[in-house]
Design a protein around this motif. Sequence first.
Motif, PDB file in Angstrom:
ATOM      1  N   SER A   1     -43.301  15.898  16.771  1.00  0.00           N
ATOM      2  CA  SER A   1     -43.492  15.853  18.418  1.00  0.00           C
ATOM      3  C   SER A   1     -43.586  14.620  18.912  1.00  0.00           C
ATOM      4  O   SER A   1     -43.363  14.205  19.887  1.00  0.00           O
ATOM      5  CB  SER A   1     -44.690  16.769  18.740  1.00  0.00           C
ATOM      6  OG  SER A   1     -45.735  16.590  17.834  1.00  0.00           O
TER       7      SER A   1
ATOM      8  N   THR B   1     -44.785  21.532  17.321  1.00  0.00           N
ATOM      9  CA  THR B   1     -44.483  20.984  15.991  1.00  0.00           C
ATOM     10  C   THR B   1     -44.726  21.923  14.756  1.00  0.00           C
ATOM     11  O   THR B   1     -45.552  22.961  14.905  1.00  0.00           O
ATOM     12  CB  THR B   1     -45.207  19.561  15.796  1.00  0.00           C
ATOM     13  OG1 THR B   1     -45.000  19.108  14.481  1.00  0.00           O
ATOM     14  CG2 THR B   1     -46.530  19.790  16.001  1.00  0.00           C
TER      15      THR B   1
ATOM     16  N   ASN C   1     -56.394  17.247  21.220  1.00  0.00           N
ATOM     17  CA  ASN C   1     -56.921  16.181  20.166  1.00  0.00           C
ATOM     18  C   ASN C   1     -57.318  14.956  21.021  1.00  0.00           C
ATOM     19  O   ASN C   1     -56.472  14.624  21.642  1.00  0.00           O
ATOM     20  CB  ASN C   1     -55.674  15.867  19.168  1.00  0.00           C
ATOM     21  CG  ASN C   1     -56.154  14.897  18.443  1.00  0.00           C
ATOM     22  OD1 ASN C   1     -57.270  14.490  18.201  1.00  0.00           O
ATOM     23  ND2 ASN C   1     -54.989  14.219  17.711  1.00  0.00           N
TER      24      ASN C   1
ATOM     25  N   ASP D   1     -48.217  19.400  25.543  1.00  0.00           N
ATOM     26  CA  ASP D   1     -48.403  19.164  24.179  1.00  0.00           C
ATOM     27  C   ASP D   1     -49.071  20.240  23.250  1.00  0.00           C
ATOM     28  O   ASP D   1     -50.365  20.365  23.728  1.00  0.00           O
ATOM     29  CB  ASP D   1     -48.752  17.774  23.770  1.00  0.00           C
ATOM     30  CG  ASP D   1     -48.890  17.482  22.201  1.00  0.00           C
ATOM     31  OD1 ASP D   1     -48.920  18.530  21.325  1.00  0.00           O
ATOM     32  OD2 ASP D   1     -48.883  16.286  21.958  1.00  0.00           O
TER      33      ASP D   1
ATOM     34  N   SER E   1     -45.955  20.281  12.084  1.00  0.00           N
ATOM     35  CA  SER E   1     -46.692  19.686  11.284  1.00  0.00           C
ATOM     36  C   SER E   1     -48.049  20.263  10.863  1.00  0.00           C
ATOM     37  O   SER E   1     -48.668  20.279   9.889  1.00  0.00           O
ATOM     38  CB  SER E   1     -47.044  18.301  11.886  1.00  0.00           C
ATOM     39  OG  SER E   1     -45.772  17.529  11.986  1.00  0.00           O
ATOM     40  N   LYS E   2     -48.719  20.988  11.951  1.00  0.00           N
ATOM     41  CA  LYS E   2     -50.207  21.480  11.767  1.00  0.00           C
ATOM     42  C   LYS E   2     -50.087  22.958  11.576  1.00  0.00           C
ATOM     43  O   LYS E   2     -50.750  23.326  10.824  1.00  0.00           O
ATOM     44  CB  LYS E   2     -51.004  21.296  13.014  1.00  0.00           C
ATOM     45  CG  LYS E   2     -50.716  19.814  13.847  1.00  0.00           C
ATOM     46  CD  LYS E   2     -51.427  18.761  13.161  1.00  0.00           C
ATOM     47  CE  LYS E   2     -50.968  17.413  13.835  1.00  0.00           C
ATOM     48  NZ  LYS E   2     -51.617  16.344  13.376  1.00  0.00           N
TER      49      LYS E   2
HETATM   50  C1  LIG Z   1     -51.680  16.432  19.961  1.00  0.00           C
HETATM   51  C2  LIG Z   1     -50.849  16.087  19.077  1.00  0.00           C
HETATM   52  N1  LIG Z   1     -49.523  16.129  19.268  1.00  0.00           N
HETATM   53  C3  LIG Z   1     -48.604  15.514  18.327  1.00  0.00           C
HETATM   54  C4  LIG Z   1     -48.910  15.249  17.228  1.00  0.00           C
HETATM   55  C5  LIG Z   1     -48.016  14.685  16.101  1.00  0.00           C
HETATM   56  O1  LIG Z   1     -47.386  15.594  15.530  1.00  0.00           O
HETATM   57  P1  LIG Z   1     -45.777  15.388  14.686  1.00  0.00           P
HETATM   58  O2  LIG Z   1     -46.391  15.178  13.153  1.00  0.00           O
HETATM   59  O3  LIG Z   1     -45.079  16.513  15.233  1.00  0.00           O
HETATM   60  O4  LIG Z   1     -45.254  14.287  15.350  1.00  0.00           O
HETATM   61  C6  LIG Z   1     -50.239  15.022  16.789  1.00  0.00           C
HETATM   62  C7  LIG Z   1     -50.661  14.687  15.559  1.00  0.00           C
HETATM   63  O5  LIG Z   1     -51.872  14.159  15.262  1.00  0.00           O
HETATM   64  C8  LIG Z   1     -51.393  15.345  17.808  1.00  0.00           C
HETATM   65  O6  LIG Z   1     -52.473  15.526  17.703  1.00  0.00           O
END
Ligand SMILES: Cc1ncc(COP(=O)(O)O)c(C=O)c1O
Length: 384
Positions: A99, A232, A172, A200, A234-235
């Motif tokens: 993202s 994403t 976050n 986001d 990712s998490k």
């Molecule tokens: C709010 C937020 N958006 C996006 C990301 C980044 O995610 P990506 O790994 O998809 O770049 C993070 C990562 O810590 C995040 O906290």
Amino acid sequence: MPFSHRIQAVEGSKSVGLASLVGKLKSEGHDIIGLHVGEPDFPPPPEVIEATQKALTDLKVRYSLVPGIPELREAIADRFSKRSGKKVNLENILVSNGSKQILYNLFQCFIHEGDEVIIPAPYWVTFPESIKLAGGSPVIVKSRDDLGLDLEAIEAAITPKTKMILFNTPNNPSSAVYAKEDLLKVGELAKKHDLLVVSDEAYESLVFAPNVHTSIASLSEDLFERTITVQTLSKSHCLTGYRVGYMIAPKKFIEPVNKLQSHLNGNVCTFAQYGALEALTMDQTYFEDMVKTMVKRKDLAYGLTKEIFKCHEPQGAFYLFPSLDGYENRFKTCSEAAEFILREAKVAILPGSAFGIDGYLRISFASHEDLIKEALKRIKEALK
Ligand SMILES: Cc1ncc(COP(=O)(O)O)c(C=O)c1O
């Protein structure tokens, strides 16, 4: 000066900076517990690794379509439609390198020099910097109790130059999950002042009951037409290193981003996209169990943190955001407090100032329960 004005105007990521310092300290033999990390400590499930390996064996190693392989975009559209209630299809999806790159792409495509973007603080570190890289001006608006959206302050910050409102829910670092009523009010402001909304939702799968995640784009047709949702794997699917993030938006917003991406990176690594496809289409129990584990960790970490700091219970994501109320005489800034904790307790955490707000610390609980216990014991002792 050899560097561009754009890069000189930008600050490096404090969390990435701290991660390299912690790595260095650990390699020198220091026993550091890292609660600064922004990634789940779960490995991807074996099915995802196997699907990625199979993609390599099957020679899925060529360029793919710029917005991503159709099967992955379909799976993403399906997930969003089911979870948010707003039906979208593959034409509404573009996949990018995390993202982070989606956000970079968006600001490059939608921001004119001098445009203002309203961001509620605390905010994720990358937001203001990627706006500055596009020649825009981040306008930071403090949140109510540093947690919920302050809608009056947001409206007061709108000027003729305002182009966009950008926020992230679950947040976050504050862990706030924005209420549907507040998101509807953001929608009214966006309509009244003809603004774009960027939401986001990187942590949308990590929400703690009774809180409920709402995708603002699902709230009305007008909001869908002016919103870009950023997500994403990712998490939600433990795939931080795969770099698979995506945007969900009306086709008219996908097109310019597709054009930019065709010159920037082409596509996301093709075999990583096949791994991501497996993560989305396999039985989701593994990921649901991860969320259950995160709930246990949240309860543990929140209970122990409350004994040391004033702290609200996390609503989502995997961060505690305690305030330094009561420690004002000891530390002039939250950076000083975080440095003290790193030096004396050997625990790495981040200062709230990295997220646009002083007087707070961000503690990640995406770590094993034993590490959480030991880290908070050490912090408590160091601050005695
Ligand atoms: C709010 C937020 N958006 C996006 C990301 C980044 O995610 P990506 O790994 O998809 O770049 C993070 C990562 O810590 C995040 O906290």
